[in-house]
Design an enzyme around this catalytic site. Structure first.
Site, PDB file in Angstrom:
ATOM      1  N   GLU A   1      -2.099 -14.574  -6.569  1.00 14.40           N
ATOM      2  CA  GLU A   1      -2.215 -15.066  -5.243  1.00 14.40           C
ATOM      3  C   GLU A   1      -2.159 -16.609  -5.019  1.00 14.40           C
ATOM      4  O   GLU A   1      -3.252 -17.232  -5.927  1.00 14.40           O
ATOM      5  CB  GLU A   1      -3.596 -14.493  -4.751  1.00 14.40           C
TER       6      GLU A   1
ATOM      7  N   ARG B   1       0.755  -1.204  -0.050  1.00 16.72           N
ATOM      8  CA  ARG B   1      -0.042   0.055   0.124  1.00 16.72           C
ATOM      9  C   ARG B   1       0.878   1.377  -0.099  1.00 16.72           C
ATOM     10  O   ARG B   1       0.242   2.206   0.125  1.00 16.72           O
ATOM     11  CB  ARG B   1      -1.080   0.133   1.148  1.00 16.72           C
TER      12      ARG B   1
END
Length: 424
Positions: free
Chosen positions: A386, A260
């Site tokens: 993922e 982030r």
């Protein structure tokens, strides 16, 4: 909204999961939303401090959340009031973590690592072991492998890339840039990256076509401090962030979420301004030396960089930009074709299903991520993979299944690389 705002308010004041703690009695629930309102409610819980170890906005797809003993009553009231399908998948996270560490310590006693030769897929390795391994490859394959120090973590652990070539000496080839270990607790990520390195170097003959016109530049472990911290003992096992300290409300909270922390729509939706939150974006963009290292690598490679691939865990997703908005990039069809190729290769080989699409439309908005920044920096294709989850925790399959998972991952990565080479 259909769901009860009154029940949701109960969670607003819930304390964030503490950084280093005993997870005795913590539970993991699988929750499956059947409506957009239920999916939105789960996402709101994730923003309010609940630790979702996998999350999706797709209806009928499971999310998994850690629930502390103090949160249990409120959580059960909420999902029951909303008639939300939920299953208990781990009744005592602390016991699972303790068992995992006991097994790991036994492996280290029985099979110490010298840093020479090939690594097995029968255990998870430390930062030092990973660095020793790629250094050894450079010594054993000096015409095809080059290792370079590219940065240092906050706690002064070395960050190194391994560049893999075919040894023909041609300069300025196109580049596939790959990294792993952004989030500390996702141990299977560096393990999968190490397997890719093994296939490209040790199994060169089988994969020479992937290196004919492309060099691979790989940073196997981005968040070295957090990764090492997560291996120090049971209290730190679920650590996610970096380790730089920040003061907040009179207390010290450690680290930012490196995924982030990138300066592209930094600290917008899906990130937190609270230093104690798992999705803390940092006090500024690129506040973490680890993300600065990735940024500088991206820009140094951008004129040759075709594909950026970052490996995370878990959820069975192949995601592409954007993560900051539901809008799609101009060449989204190319991105979709690459992700689809990887998903189909894995399913055809193993039966495992991967969902593919843009990050926001498959999961949720998460601004400031590395895949968005890689695409913004100039890479034609930027993918977050993922991996499949397994075991009592999810981030790390049992050591008996590491080989299964990393070989499956390689099938998808190889197929995506072949598609990129065909397209570009």
């Amino acid at each position: 909204m259909k769901y009860s705002l009154g029940l949701l308010v109960l969670f607003v004041g819930a304390t964030l999961v503490a950084a280093d703690q005993d997870y005795e009695g913590y539970r993991i629930y699988e929750v499956i939303p059947s409506s957009a309102d239920q999916a939105h409610l789960l996402h709101q819980l994730s923003l309010q401090g609940y630790d979702f170890i996998s999350e999706t906005r797709l209806l009928g797809h499971p999310s998994r959340v850690i629930v502390s003993p103090g949160q249990l009553e409120q959580f059960e009231r909420l999902v029951e009031a909303e008639n939300m399908t939920h299953n208990l998948v781990n009744s005592n996270l602390g016991a699972s973590i303790a068992e995992e560490f006991a097994q790991r310590q036994m492996q280290r006693l029985l099979a110490p690592i010298t840093g020479k030769g090939r690594l097995s897929t029968e255990r998870y390795y430390t930062h030092e072991e990973i660095i020793n391994y790629i250094d050894d490859l450079a010594q054993r394959f000096p015409s095809r492998v080059f290792v370079k120090t590219v940065g240092w973590s906050y706690e002064k652990r070395v960050l190194k890339t391994i560049t893999i070539t075919n040894g023909d000496g041609k300069a300025n080839k196109k580049v596939i840039f790959m990294d792993g270990g952004f989030h500390a607790r996702e141990w299977i990520s560096p393990a999968a990256v190490l397997y890719v390195i093994d296939q490209l170097v040790e199994q060169f003959e089988e994969n020479a076509h992937l290196l004919k016109d492309y060099d691979w530049v790989i940073l196997p472990l981005v968040n070295a401090d957090g990764y090492e911290h997560s291996q120090t003992g049971t209290l730190a096992r679920m650590w996610r962030k970096t380790r730089q300290p920040y003061t907040y409300g009179g207390q010290t909270c450690y680290g930012a979420d490196p995924n982030r922390n990138f300066d592209f729509h930094w600290n917008e939706e899906g990130a937190s301004s609270n230093p104690c939150a798992d999705t803390y974006a940092g006090p500024t963009a690129f506040s973490e030396p680890e993300t600065i290292t990735v940024r500088d690598l991206m820009h140094s490679l951008a004129d040759r960089g075709i594909m950026y691939l970052t490996i995370h865990s878990y959820g069975n997703y192949l995601l592409y930009p954007w993560g900051w908005t539901s809008d799609l990039p101009e060449n989204w069809e190319d991105l979709d074709a690459v992700a689809r190729t990887g998903a189909e290769a894995i399913q055809n080989a193993t039966g495992t299903e991967y969902t593919y699409g843009s990050s926001t439309n498959v999961l949720y908005i998460a601004a400031g991520a590395s895949d968005d920044y890689g695409y913004y920096a100039g890479f034609n294709v930027s993918i977050t993979m993922e991996l499949t989850g397994a075991g009592s925790i999810g981030f790390n399959p049992p050591v008996t299944r590491i080989d299964e998972f990393v070989t499956e991952t390689w099938i998808g990565i190889r197929a995506m690389a072949e598609k990129v080479i065909e397209m570009y």
